[in-house]
Motif scaffolding. Sequence first.
Motif, PDB file in Angstrom:
ATOM      1  N   VAL B 154       0.840  -1.210   0.000  1.00 29.68           N
ATOM      2  CA  VAL B 154       0.000   0.000   0.000  1.00 29.68           C
ATOM      3  C   VAL B 154       0.873   1.259   0.000  1.00 29.68           C
ATOM      4  CG1 VAL B 154      -1.618   1.330   1.442  1.00 29.68           C
ATOM      5  CG2 VAL B 154      -1.995  -1.105   1.050  1.00 29.68           C
ATOM      6  N   VAL B 155       2.021   1.173   0.656  1.00 22.58           N
ATOM      7  CA  VAL B 155       2.891   2.345   0.686  1.00 22.58           C
ATOM      8  C   VAL B 155       3.995   2.262  -0.379  1.00 22.58           C
ATOM      9  CG1 VAL B 155       4.426   1.472   2.513  1.00 22.58           C
ATOM     10  CG2 VAL B 155       4.198   3.901   2.175  1.00 22.58           C
ATOM     11  N   TYR B 156       4.520   1.059  -0.606  1.00 18.10           N
ATOM     12  CA  TYR B 156       5.650   0.960  -1.546  1.00 18.10           C
ATOM     13  C   TYR B 156       5.234   1.156  -3.011  1.00 18.10           C
ATOM     14  CZ  TYR B 156       9.035  -0.578   1.939  1.00 18.10           C
ATOM     15  OH  TYR B 156       9.896  -0.616   3.000  1.00 18.10           O
ATOM     16  N   PRO B 197       9.344   2.406   6.027  1.00 19.39           N
ATOM     17  CA  PRO B 197       8.071   1.664   5.977  1.00 19.39           C
ATOM     18  C   PRO B 197       8.216   0.229   6.467  1.00 19.39           C
ATOM     19  CG  PRO B 197       8.381   2.908   3.960  1.00 19.39           C
ATOM     20  CD  PRO B 197       9.657   3.026   4.734  1.00 19.39           C
ATOM     21  N   SER B 198       9.367  -0.394   6.212  1.00 17.03           N
ATOM     22  CA  SER B 198       9.502  -1.796   6.609  1.00 17.03           C
ATOM     23  C   SER B 198       9.466  -1.954   8.126  1.00 17.03           C
ATOM     24  CB  SER B 198      10.789  -2.394   6.036  1.00 17.03           C
ATOM     25  OG  SER B 198      11.915  -1.740   6.573  1.00 17.03           O
ATOM     26  N   ALA B 199       9.862  -0.894   8.858  1.00 22.63           N
ATOM     27  CA  ALA B 199       9.823  -0.954  10.319  1.00 22.63           C
ATOM     28  C   ALA B 199       8.379  -1.031  10.814  1.00 22.63           C
ATOM     29  CB  ALA B 199      10.510   0.279  10.907  1.00 22.63           C
ATOM     30  N   PHE B 232      -2.124   2.809  11.105  1.00 21.75           N
ATOM     31  CA  PHE B 232      -2.498   4.170  10.725  1.00 21.75           C
ATOM     32  C   PHE B 232      -1.499   4.753   9.709  1.00 21.75           C
ATOM     33  CE2 PHE B 232      -1.930   8.770  11.469  1.00 21.75           C
ATOM     34  CZ  PHE B 232      -3.197   9.208  11.107  1.00 21.75           C
ATOM     35  N   VAL B 233      -0.223   4.604  10.000  1.00 21.10           N
ATOM     36  CA  VAL B 233       0.810   5.290   9.203  1.00 21.10           C
ATOM     37  C   VAL B 233       0.905   4.716   7.784  1.00 21.10           C
ATOM     38  CG1 VAL B 233       3.310   5.663   8.997  1.00 21.10           C
ATOM     39  CG2 VAL B 233       2.174   6.049  11.177  1.00 21.10           C
ATOM     40  N   VAL B 234       0.841   3.400   7.659  1.00 20.11           N
ATOM     41  CA  VAL B 234       1.047   2.797   6.335  1.00 20.11           C
ATOM     42  C   VAL B 234      -0.007   3.260   5.310  1.00 20.11           C
ATOM     43  CG1 VAL B 234       1.054   0.595   5.064  1.00 20.11           C
ATOM     44  CG2 VAL B 234       2.399   0.838   7.152  1.00 20.11           C
ATOM     45  N   PHE B 241       1.399   9.232  -1.079  1.00 17.45           N
ATOM     46  CA  PHE B 241       2.204   8.961  -2.276  1.00 17.45           C
ATOM     47  C   PHE B 241       1.324   8.777  -3.514  1.00 17.45           C
ATOM     48  CE2 PHE B 241       5.582   7.180   0.737  1.00 17.45           C
ATOM     49  CZ  PHE B 241       6.345   8.332   0.649  1.00 17.45           C
ATOM     50  N   LEU B 242       0.173   8.127  -3.332  1.00 11.95           N
ATOM     51  CA  LEU B 242      -0.730   7.920  -4.475  1.00 11.95           C
ATOM     52  C   LEU B 242      -1.255   9.271  -4.987  1.00 11.95           C
ATOM     53  CD1 LEU B 242      -2.084   5.719  -6.220  1.00 11.95           C
ATOM     54  CD2 LEU B 242      -4.040   5.811  -4.674  1.00 11.95           C
TER      55      LEU B 242
END
Lengths: 306, 255
Positions: B154-156, B197-199, B232-234, B241-242
């Motif tokens: 969703v973020v990457y 994001p991976s964290a 929440f953050v992801v 970004f989208l």
Amino acid sequence: MNPVVAFQGVSRWYGSVLGLANVSIVVPDGVTGLLGPNGAGKSTFLRLLTGQLVPSSGRVSVFGKDPVADPSVFRDVGYCSEDDALFVDLTPRETIRFVARFHGFSGREATERTERAIATAGVDAYADRSCEGLSKGQRQRTRLAAALVHEPRLLVLDEPMTGLDPVARRAVLDLMQQWASAGRSVLFSSHILHEVEAASGHVVMIHKGMILAEGSVGHLRSCVSDAAFLLEIAVDRVREFGASLLGRPHVRHVEIVDGGKLRVATDRASDLMLDVVDAATRGGFAVDSITAPDDNLEALFKRLVK
Amino acid sequence: MTPFRNTLLVAAFTIRQLLWRRRIIMLLALAMIPGFFGILARSFARPSASNGFVNVLPELFVAFLVPIVSLLTSGNVVRDGIDDRTIVYPLSTPVGRKPYAIGCAFGAFVVSAFTLLVAAASAWIGWRAGIARGGSDDAALMTNLAGVSIFGLVVYVPFHALLGSLFKFPTVIGIVVYGVVDLLLATLPGIVRRTAPSAYLEALLDPAFTTRNAATEAADVFVAITPGEARFVVPVLGMLFLGMFAMQMSRRDLV
């Protein structure tokens, strides 16, 4: 009714290079040829009107709509780029069908329209081969079929005849004229003068990002009527005939050129024709032919650029 | 045509293009890496809850496969079309630039998610298939791993698509960003982990996995990322970004 294409004070910069300079023009219905040498700004003009480029200043409208902000305008516009771009993973049939689907046609209608476009552009023989292996002419026809699959009111073709053999060129010319005869419009670019002259009723001449002139070939010719105009006259007793023309008010210069013809420079071609007839009648000269070597777009273009 | 339908059309076209291209071979090869490691682990040790293989998987998925698979699919999803000029075909139709951008991202998301599912399945098959009880306990762990990995897309995906719309060589830039963010910052304890994001994805993994997040928590240096914070953050970052990607595509020159 909105004009087909209207540019109002449109400029386009590429960094510090000016691609199009404060262009204001209205393109009418029918076939219009955009004529200019390489780098003149033809592709910039066409890319602005198809929304691929955003103008640095000014306003572009196609059928009254902004092509960047309002993509619905592409229901009425088909575009064939000069770039040899095709999806290498697809066949021509798949490519054209995808484009038809993007235009909003249902699967069945997209298939029907694809078959019609394939027949119109003459893609039948290689419609199911991979685009990767097609010749330049076959790729060009495929792009053309994709541009007309939705039967647009305006077909925009960027250098459509570049790289084609004479037969294929003729086919593209015929297609443009058929398209226009059905009440639609075609706007195409070319740097080859006789192509534009052969195909279009309306010509827009562009050079260094500026519109030099626009109109029919005859109209453009009249725009530069104050410039010297050449006539070549094949006549017997050429020296005597030349002497009889000297001193007439519209004759600027007379010389004998290769082949024994008389070349006359004038500022009013129509009046000179009357002078030629008068001089031939009075002196009993036999005039074989009168030709105008600079009554074509090439000569006109050179004059305008000067 | 509605923007939603246009988006789906573009997504379908993008999926077809991604699956037909040679890049899919590389994606499948990446998806087989966990299975390969699983086979190695199984060859050298009997599968059990204490098997070290389980502890390899979080890093392998959230810190490697998710960013890399996403980069390979979405990094070039519009860049290829810009470079070979085929983007002119969809964008000379009434599809519209924003639906096109969102459709491309959605198509890349589907292909990436499929690849990660295959990767999770290959890990489970390589490690536990055919043994007594079928490794059913680990199936739950693998489901959690696959779900978190797909959530990470969703973020990457929009981030890498944005890179592709901005830069000529998004893969190179994406790998540099990956090296700095996911390999460097995410391994550091403390506040800088929150830039990776991976964290956040690690915080959502089953507690049975040993993660860098758990190590940070144990060290008690700074407050570790909580699952709630991650949930929440992801998506917020993904939407950001989208939105940036869609805005960039709607404003830029296409050629």
